[in-house]
Design an enzyme around this catalytic site. Structure first.
Site, PDB file in Angstrom:
ATOM      1  N   SER A  29       0.898  -1.072   0.073  1.00 35.97           N
ATOM      2  CA  SER A  29      -0.077  -0.055  -0.170  1.00 35.97           C
ATOM      3  C   SER A  29       0.866   1.134   0.081  1.00 35.97           C
ATOM      4  CB  SER A  29      -0.818   0.075   1.253  1.00 35.97           C
ATOM      5  OG  SER A  29      -1.937   1.011   1.099  1.00 35.97           O
ATOM      6  N   PRO A  30       0.341   2.304  -0.688  1.00 35.20           N
ATOM      7  CA  PRO A  30       1.073   3.600  -0.384  1.00 35.20           C
ATOM      8  C   PRO A  30       1.357   4.064   0.952  1.00 35.20           C
ATOM      9  CG  PRO A  30      -0.671   4.097  -1.970  1.00 35.20           C
ATOM     10  CD  PRO A  30      -0.763   2.519  -1.348  1.00 35.20           C
ATOM     11  N   CYS A  32       3.556   7.267   2.875  1.00 32.22           N
ATOM     12  CA  CYS A  32       4.289   8.229   2.934  1.00 32.22           C
ATOM     13  C   CYS A  32       5.675   8.167   3.590  1.00 32.22           C
ATOM     14  CB  CYS A  32       3.580   9.558   3.100  1.00 32.22           C
ATOM     15  SG  CYS A  32       2.091  10.259   2.002  1.00 32.22           S
ATOM     16  N   ALA A  64       2.042   8.915  -2.013  1.00 32.05           N
ATOM     17  CA  ALA A  64       1.265   9.901  -2.636  1.00 32.05           C
ATOM     18  C   ALA A  64       2.358  10.669  -3.509  1.00 32.05           C
ATOM     19  CB  ALA A  64       0.428  10.511  -1.524  1.00 32.05           C
ATOM     20  N   GLN A 106       0.530   6.302  -6.682  1.00 32.88           N
ATOM     21  CA  GLN A 106      -0.749   6.933  -6.266  1.00 32.88           C
ATOM     22  C   GLN A 106      -0.585   8.438  -6.533  1.00 32.88           C
ATOM     23  OE1 GLN A 106      -1.605   7.929  -2.132  1.00 32.88           O
ATOM     24  NE2 GLN A 106      -3.196   6.212  -2.321  1.00 32.88           N
ATOM     25  N   TYR A 189      -7.996  14.091   1.416  1.00 35.13           N
ATOM     26  CA  TYR A 189      -7.293  15.131   0.564  1.00 35.13           C
ATOM     27  C   TYR A 189      -8.112  15.749  -0.452  1.00 35.13           C
ATOM     28  CZ  TYR A 189      -3.256  13.124   3.044  1.00 35.13           C
ATOM     29  OH  TYR A 189      -2.394  12.555   4.160  1.00 35.13           O
ATOM     30  N   ARG A 237      -8.228   5.084  -4.678  1.00 36.87           N
ATOM     31  CA  ARG A 237      -8.351   4.924  -3.442  1.00 36.87           C
ATOM     32  C   ARG A 237      -9.550   5.669  -3.009  1.00 36.87           C
ATOM     33  NH1 ARG A 237      -4.170   3.718   1.440  1.00 36.87           N
ATOM     34  NH2 ARG A 237      -4.834   1.605   0.698  1.00 36.87           N
ATOM     35  N   ARG A 331       1.419  -1.151   7.168  1.00 38.38           N
ATOM     36  CA  ARG A 331       2.444  -1.313   8.453  1.00 38.38           C
ATOM     37  C   ARG A 331       2.914  -2.740   8.642  1.00 38.38           C
ATOM     38  NH1 ARG A 331      -1.452   2.472   9.696  1.00 38.38           N
ATOM     39  NH2 ARG A 331      -1.160   4.237  11.141  1.00 38.38           N
TER      40      ARG A 331
END
Length: 373
Positions: A29-30, A32, A64, A106, A189, A237, A331
């Site tokens: 998963s993206p 940051c 992102a 992403q 966002y 997403r 994570r």
């Protein structure tokens, strides 16, 4: 009710979308990293993302990736607003493909949550003197919370620029070798801000009803889909609920997902929250999986499940029972980059180890093949 999508056989069954075949249903998963300077990917990004490809994830998606400088969350965000960003990204996509995984990115704009300090620093809106910027934008002039900047409400000219920036970012993503792009419409966002009634108080054709609130996010999606090669998939997403009574609902999100399917979107990466500081989220193992299942069933579109998915049997059960088509780990893959290899062993599926690791691998192994191209 949309036609039912057949459930995949298991977590390690390949997934083909358009011309791309994912070797399994595990997605990095993206996440940051806040480790860029002027948007450029660095050796940190190569090692961080490359490790997850070596570890066997079917797809590895960058954090992102800001479509313009003012769309960054922080000054340390990854960027794709310039052709100069392409070579460093291409180095990463090449490495990911060489190790058999699908490279994705992403595309994102932070909206009213922009120009903030990195999360390990004191939470605050950064002034220009500390690398921040003043042109923070949103659907309406409403702060996320008191420590966030007061944004400017986008006018038509500003909206046109954002749409154009997403389109050119999609072109650059293809040039950099990404085989997948994901439009970020979650976590408070910009696109999520337009979709949600708690952040969108506009009185023009972009506010009010869900149809109106969805109008600008759909413009962004069309720009991305039309500027990314037709033979490659585009995901979105989506935060499907704001976790507040007056916010975006799952029913709203399902209606929006149906519109996304009509625009040629291949998968909805189902998440939640992030747009209202009042949110109360009942976090627990797989707490968002039921949302992915509802969107998949009622909108008739492939979905990804994310959120405290940590065990191989748990991930496999989500896929086998048709709750989602892929599982995205964040994570857990930070804690264990080789989780997919462990999962294959636990589920008694052939593990595709890099040739350099074969002698150390336990049990049945296969030599990994790079993706074509």
């Amino acid at each position: 009710m949309s036609a039912a999508i057949p459930a995949p056989e298991h977590l390690f069954a390949p997934l083909t979308q358009r011309s791309v075949t994912f070797p399994n249903r595990i997605v990095c998963s993206p996440m940051c990293q806040y480790s860029s300077v002027d948007g450029f990917a660095s050796d940190w990004h190569l090692v961080h993302l490359g490790s997850r490809a070596i570890g066997g994830a079917g797809a590895v998606i960058t954090e992102a990736n800001a479509v313009n400088p003012e769309g960054r969350i922080s000054p340390g965000d990854l960027g794709i607003w310039s052709d100069e960003h392409i070579p460093a990204l291409a180095r990463i996509t090449k490495f990911i493909r060489e190790h058999g995984s699908v490279p994705g990115t992403q595309l994102a704009h932070a909206g009213r949550k922009a120009s903030m300090a990195r999360p390990w620093e004191t939470p605050r809106n950064l002034p220009v003197s500390e690398g921040g910027w003043e042109n923070v934008v949103a659907p309406s002039a409403l702060r996320y919370s008191e420590i966030f900047p007061l944004p400017h409400a986008l006018d038509r000219a500003g909206m046109d620029k954002v749409v154009a920036d997403f389109g050119t970012a999609a072109q650059r993503a293809a040039k950099a070798g990404f085989l997948l792009v994901e439009v970020h419409a979650a976590h408070g966002y910009l696109s999520h801000e337009f979709l949600s009634p708690v952040s969108n108080k506009r009185t023009d054709e972009y506010g009010g009803s869900l149809v109106n609130r969805a109008r600008f996010p759909l413009e962004i999606v069309r720009a991305v889909r039309s500027n990314f090669p037709v033979e490659l998939p585009v995901w979105v997403r989506l935060s499907v609920t704001d976790w507040v009574e007056d916010g975006l609902t799952v029913d709203d999100a399902i209606a929006f997902a149906k519109l996304l399917k009509a625009e040629g979107i291949d998968l909805i990466d189902v998440s939640s929250g992030g747009n209202d500081h009042r949110q109360q989220i009942p976090i627990g193992p797989g707490y968002q999986v039921a949302f992915a299942e509802r969107v998949r069933r009622e909108a008739g579109i492939a979905t990804g499940a994310v959120g405290m998915i940590t065990e191989p049997a748990q991930a496999d059960q989500i896929v086998r029972t048709g709750q989602a088509d892929v599982v995205s780990l964040a994570r857990e893959l930070l804690r264990e980059p080789y989780w997919p290899l462990r999962a294959a062993d636990a589920l008694k599926q052939p593990a595709s180890w890099p040739v350099q690791y074969e002698r150390a691998a336990q049990g049945k192994v296969e030599r990994r093949k790079p993706l074509a191209g």
